[in-house]
Write an enzyme that holds these catalytic residues in place. Sequence first.
Site, PDB file in Angstrom:
ATOM      1  N   CYS A 109       0.817  -1.231   0.000  1.00 34.29           N
ATOM      2  CA  CYS A 109       0.000   0.000   0.000  1.00 34.29           C
ATOM      3  C   CYS A 109       0.841   1.268   0.000  1.00 34.29           C
ATOM      4  CB  CYS A 109      -0.937   0.005   1.194  1.00 34.29           C
ATOM      5  SG  CYS A 109      -1.980  -1.446   1.246  1.00 34.29           S
ATOM      6  N   HIS A 250      -3.613   6.974   2.255  1.00 38.79           N
ATOM      7  CA  HIS A 250      -3.991   5.659   1.733  1.00 38.79           C
ATOM      8  C   HIS A 250      -5.368   5.308   2.287  1.00 38.79           C
ATOM      9  CE1 HIS A 250      -4.185   1.527   0.740  1.00 38.79           C
ATOM     10  NE2 HIS A 250      -3.937   1.093   1.962  1.00 38.79           N
ATOM     11  N   ASN A 280     -10.211  -0.676  -0.485  1.00 36.74           N
ATOM     12  CA  ASN A 280      -8.749  -0.567  -0.396  1.00 36.74           C
ATOM     13  C   ASN A 280      -8.134  -1.104  -1.690  1.00 36.74           C
ATOM     14  OD1 ASN A 280      -6.028  -0.855   0.173  1.00 36.74           O
ATOM     15  ND2 ASN A 280      -6.328  -1.795   2.181  1.00 36.74           N
TER      16      ASN A 280
END
Length: 323
Positions: A109, A250, A280
Amino acid sequence: MIRGVGLAVPEKLLTNSDLEKIVDTTDEWIKTRTGMEVRHIAEEGRDTSDLAAEAVQRALDDAGMTVSDLDAIIVATVTGDMQFPSTACFVQDKLGAKQAAAFDIAAACSGFIYALSIANGLIASGQFRHIAVVGAEILSRITDYEDRATCVLFGDGAGAAIVAPADGSGRGILDTYLRSDGSLHELLYMPGGGTKYPASHKTVDEKYHYIKMEGREVFKYAVTAMGEAAEYILERNGLSGDDVALLIPHQANSRIIEATAKRVKIPPERVFVNIQKYGNTSAASIPIALAEAKQEGRLRPGDLVLLVAFGAGFTWGSALLRF
Ligand code: UT7
């Protein structure tokens, strides 16, 4: 500096109510615990490099540039088309970017921030002028849709930024901060497919080719690390949350985003959140958000933008941009 941004997401949607039919979950649980409502899911036959190439083309259009301007393509991904060659090579081929170097970055990520930092260094050294930095993932292909603790979280998509030398106006990538702690890798990982557990009947039976995550533990580390990375890079540059026009974190969990913003005292109206639309998307989440923020008129030239991410590895980091 970032000259252009673009995003590409598949059309197919997976909603919370779709997930209610697949695993023992509820729309209410997913919304309150994560902030997510919908994710985009890549159709069969569409590869990570397809999404990445589309995002780069849109970023080039936004920059008023063409493929022939690209000196390098860096793709941040943990769901590349194949183990090798790099997904960036597929993107290079699909775009016909004949002069470009191409390689991938695996920092989960945090991948986009890692890749942006590398691009910035390559440009500062004079080696390259124009680099496409891409975050692209098809996480649905490594998600276990029998595991309610993970399958509600992940989605697919790609975002790209065209990075170029600063133009002397003060706009540019002001600073990047990168960290890692590999001792915690078993809290979030996909064990199968590499040299440690090459594909076998056993790895397939034991679902080694799916994301494994200890969500509660990851959550605690993410809150601390993202808050620290955001605070540290501001302090190092003599800035505070008041100076930031837009925080783009994020998008893993709306509660992590809120905690990060609170730590650096940035009010919700200056925090970009699109987790409800995409879930996500790992390395793609920040560049998708950048492109969407620009489309929505929430990013203007000269704005101070703070990026911050945390992910598998663990890896984490932050970046400060004068957009
Ligand atoms: O992107 C890279 C980094 N990733 C992250 O930052 C993710 C970090 N982690 C998280 O965002 C959160 O930990 C999750 C969203 C994954 C989970 O939320 P949580 O508040 O930490 O829940 P939990 O894992 O502590 O589980 C609470 C309860 C459990 O039930 P009991 O034991 O209290 O009876 C779980 O079994 O919620 C249950 N649960 C669910 N219930 C309905 C777990 N998943 C679900 C689900 N639907 N999908």
